[in-house]
Write a protein that holds these residues in place. Structure first.
Motif, PDB file in Angstrom:
ATOM      1  N   VAL A  53       0.875  -1.168   0.000  1.00  0.00           N
ATOM      2  CA  VAL A  53       0.000   0.000   0.000  1.00  0.00           C
ATOM      3  C   VAL A  53       0.913   1.219   0.000  1.00  0.00           C
ATOM      4  O   VAL A  53       1.807   1.332   0.846  1.00  0.00           O
ATOM      5  N   TYR A  64      -1.337  -6.208   1.378  1.00  0.00           N
ATOM      6  CA  TYR A  64      -2.389  -7.190   1.145  1.00  0.00           C
ATOM      7  C   TYR A  64      -1.768  -8.385   0.451  1.00  0.00           C
ATOM      8  O   TYR A  64      -0.690  -8.280  -0.128  1.00  0.00           O
ATOM      9  N   GLU A  87     -18.563  -7.707   1.406  1.00  0.00           N
ATOM     10  CA  GLU A  87     -17.166  -7.503   1.823  1.00  0.00           C
ATOM     11  C   GLU A  87     -16.179  -8.346   1.007  1.00  0.00           C
ATOM     12  O   GLU A  87     -15.021  -7.978   0.857  1.00  0.00           O
ATOM     13  N   PHE A  90     -15.747  -6.271  -2.056  1.00  0.00           N
ATOM     14  CA  PHE A  90     -14.963  -5.109  -1.665  1.00  0.00           C
ATOM     15  C   PHE A  90     -13.474  -5.464  -1.584  1.00  0.00           C
ATOM     16  O   PHE A  90     -12.611  -4.687  -2.008  1.00  0.00           O
ATOM     17  N   GLN A  91     -13.171  -6.635  -1.057  1.00  0.00           N
ATOM     18  CA  GLN A  91     -11.783  -7.083  -0.959  1.00  0.00           C
ATOM     19  C   GLN A  91     -11.150  -7.179  -2.353  1.00  0.00           C
ATOM     20  O   GLN A  91     -10.061  -6.660  -2.581  1.00  0.00           O
ATOM     21  N   THR A  94     -10.688  -3.734  -3.841  1.00  0.00           N
ATOM     22  CA  THR A  94      -9.532  -3.077  -3.228  1.00  0.00           C
ATOM     23  C   THR A  94      -8.245  -3.533  -3.911  1.00  0.00           C
ATOM     24  O   THR A  94      -7.381  -2.716  -4.256  1.00  0.00           O
ATOM     25  N   TYR A  95      -8.112  -4.830  -4.124  1.00  0.00           N
ATOM     26  CA  TYR A  95      -6.923  -5.358  -4.797  1.00  0.00           C
ATOM     27  C   TYR A  95      -6.798  -4.800  -6.210  1.00  0.00           C
ATOM     28  O   TYR A  95      -5.707  -4.426  -6.647  1.00  0.00           O
ATOM     29  N   ARG A  97      -7.998  -1.986  -7.395  1.00  0.00           N
ATOM     30  CA  ARG A  97      -7.671  -0.547  -7.345  1.00  0.00           C
ATOM     31  C   ARG A  97      -6.213  -0.315  -6.939  1.00  0.00           C
ATOM     32  O   ARG A  97      -5.549   0.578  -7.473  1.00  0.00           O
ATOM     33  N   LEU A  98      -5.727  -1.070  -5.973  1.00  0.00           N
ATOM     34  CA  LEU A  98      -4.339  -0.890  -5.528  1.00  0.00           C
ATOM     35  C   LEU A  98      -3.340  -1.295  -6.602  1.00  0.00           C
ATOM     36  O   LEU A  98      -2.297  -0.659  -6.755  1.00  0.00           O
TER      37      LEU A  98
END
Length: 133
Positions: A53, A64, A87, A90-91, A94-95, A97-98
């Motif tokens: 991150v 992550y 969720e 969402f996980q 998140t991956y 997007r990162l």
């Protein structure tokens, strides 16, 4: 690049694992079995890839861990739960997007019928959208 054929092969491997092992086993069992099945099909995949991150050009200590990464473009997130929850999506989002990877596949082995959701990350909007339903 369009990874439709590769995604099709990955989904086929997941279907084979689910057919063999059925549902209700721990996620780690499915992860190991899927890695084996993908390798048997000539699909080379990275397992448990760490994703840092970054905040204002500073890499944070928090990271992550992706279940699988294929060809530096497709993230596979595995679950073994009675149903997919927000969720879990969402996980994966998140991956995506990162990492800015273009595709993500959410696979739940915990249901009687294998549950698979496919997503595409849109860099221009920083959003994740479903595709190939």
């Amino acid at each position: 690049m369009n990874y439709k054929e590769e995604i099709y092969k990955i989904v086929g491997a997941a279907m084979e694992v689910h057919k063999e092992l059925k549902h209700c086993l721990p996620e780690a069992v499915y992860q190991e079995a899927l890695e084996y099945e993908l390798n048997e099909r000539g699909i080379k995949i990275e397992r448990e890839v760490q994703v840092p991150v970054v905040y204002k050009k500073q890499t944070l200590q928090k990271y992550y861990q992706l279940d699988f990464l294929y060809d530096d473009c497709i993230i596979l997130e595995l679950k073994s739960t009675p149903s997919i929850l927000s969720e879990h999506r969402f996980q994966l989002f998140t991956y995506l997007r990162l990492t800015k990877k273009p595709y993500g596949i959410l696979i739940n082995f915990g249901e009687p019928s294998l549950h698979i959701e496919r997503y595409r990350y849109a860099l221009e909007t920083n959003d994740c959208v479903g595709f190939l339903k």
